[in-house]
Design a protein around this motif. Sequence first.
Motif, PDB file in Angstrom:
ATOM      1  N   GLY A 280      39.082  39.629  29.929  1.00  0.00           N
ATOM      2  CA  GLY A 280      39.152  41.079  29.780  1.00  0.00           C
ATOM      3  C   GLY A 280      40.392  41.653  30.439  1.00  0.00           C
ATOM      4  N   PRO A 281      40.757  42.875  30.059  1.00  0.00           N
ATOM      5  CA  PRO A 281      41.991  43.488  30.560  1.00  0.00           C
ATOM      6  C   PRO A 281      41.858  44.125  31.940  1.00  0.00           C
ATOM      7  N   ASN A 282      40.644  44.458  32.347  1.00  0.00           N
ATOM      8  CA  ASN A 282      40.463  45.208  33.586  1.00  0.00           C
ATOM      9  C   ASN A 282      40.347  44.285  34.798  1.00  0.00           C
ATOM     10  N   VAL A 283      41.438  43.583  35.065  1.00  0.00           N
ATOM     11  CA  VAL A 283      41.498  42.672  36.208  1.00  0.00           C
ATOM     12  C   VAL A 283      42.737  43.025  37.026  1.00  0.00           C
ATOM     13  N   PRO A 284      42.586  43.341  38.301  1.00  0.00           N
ATOM     14  CA  PRO A 284      43.763  43.665  39.110  1.00  0.00           C
ATOM     15  C   PRO A 284      44.710  42.469  39.183  1.00  0.00           C
ATOM     16  N   PRO A 285      46.008  42.710  39.251  1.00  0.00           N
ATOM     17  CA  PRO A 285      46.951  41.601  39.388  1.00  0.00           C
ATOM     18  C   PRO A 285      46.752  40.890  40.726  1.00  0.00           C
ATOM     19  N   VAL A 286      46.872  39.576  40.692  1.00  0.00           N
ATOM     20  CA  VAL A 286      46.713  38.764  41.901  1.00  0.00           C
ATOM     21  C   VAL A 286      48.073  38.175  42.261  1.00  0.00           C
ATOM     22  N   TYR A 287      48.537  38.465  43.468  1.00  0.00           N
ATOM     23  CA  TYR A 287      49.827  37.962  43.933  1.00  0.00           C
ATOM     24  C   TYR A 287      49.582  36.897  45.000  1.00  0.00           C
ATOM     25  N   SER A 288      50.112  35.724  44.744  1.00  0.00           N
ATOM     26  CA  SER A 288      49.916  34.602  45.661  1.00  0.00           C
ATOM     27  C   SER A 288      51.018  34.594  46.716  1.00  0.00           C
ATOM     28  N   LEU A 289      50.611  34.538  47.973  1.00  0.00           N
ATOM     29  CA  LEU A 289      51.549  34.475  49.091  1.00  0.00           C
ATOM     30  C   LEU A 289      51.368  33.134  49.794  1.00  0.00           C
TER      31      LEU A 289
END
Length: 398
Positions: free
Chosen positions: A282-291
Amino acid sequence: QVYKGLDIITNKVSPQEQRLCRHHMISFVDPLVSNYTVVDFRDKAVALISYIFARDKIPIVVGGTNYYIESLLWKVLINTKEKANTAPGTVTDRKVELEQLDSVELHRRLSQVDPEMAAKLHPNDKRKVARSLQVFEETGIPHSEILHQQQEEEGGGPLGGPLKYPHSCILWLHADQAALDQWLEKRVDDMLAAGLLEELRDFHRRYNQEKVAENRQDYQHGIFQSIGFKEFHEYLINEGNCSPETSTLLLQKGIQALKQVTKRYARRQNKWVRNRFLRRPGPNVPPVYSLEVSDLLRWEENVLKPALEIVESFIQGHEPPVEPVKMEYDVNENKRSHRVCELCDRVIIGDREWAAHTRSKSHLYHLKKRRKLEAAGRTAETEGDSGGAETPGEDSSV
């Protein structure tokens, strides 16, 4: 960390650190409350988030248990307490009562009132089965029907309802597994040096000793299920009642168990991020940024600086300078498919879990064993047929 007590074992933020930045939802639930749920957490946290936004501040959710974070991001939970007129801490908790039933009986009851949900849940998953049965008993509506209603809302998807906060982002601190395991082992050693045993002894004496004496200890609910307390159960109940050598052995057993379960939990957390966030359909997924945090000597370069840049970009409405993590997912994957492996006598829930099971050592071992038995049976059958056959010229009369 919502419970009072066990500050060391739950790795709570220190009072000194809390003075640097205002923290919420730490140490406010009495340790004897056993039915504080994720719904209670969500309701209080959502109210706090609204309060923080009203003051033109940005709430940062730090954790922790990913299921609780998911409850804040998406509409995925069902509140039954208002209908049941039950407040946190009330002695009667229907879900806890249901969990006392045998797994087979519990699953049978759910099958009668909500066969769709029963088919999606493993019979041994007593918590989820009990929760679904509780939802039906306290709302009169099958759990599966309520979930369908959530999924059909605008912005909903296969895993639940719509996203609550559209302008969210997730910062995922990720480390090499070997480095992470090493840190977690050191973390346990640091806890011991900080007074972990004294904390456990005091908590056991104040809240658990009487329960153990009456054989009603419960390590499945409330603060007593915290990683690090139940692992020292044998040590705590035998300390002073056994030889020093035995006490030392039980202590070492508890320490090793704590290290193992902590590393196992970290793996589950990473798996949850991959499956529930990165592969969420689905489109309603917050972006996940890997650190990347494997090299602590490069913390400012690899973690702090890019994290600040990402957050600043979100505040200003710009695209962050780094790309979010992308993971492919199968839109047709069924996370709740129900299969029975007759070979291994196991119930498997989920397409990915089934694929993993069919590749597992245990399954392949049973498969190889069955093939050997089948081959041996065919050989014996062939030998039996040839042994009983008549030879040319042999008199077969009696």
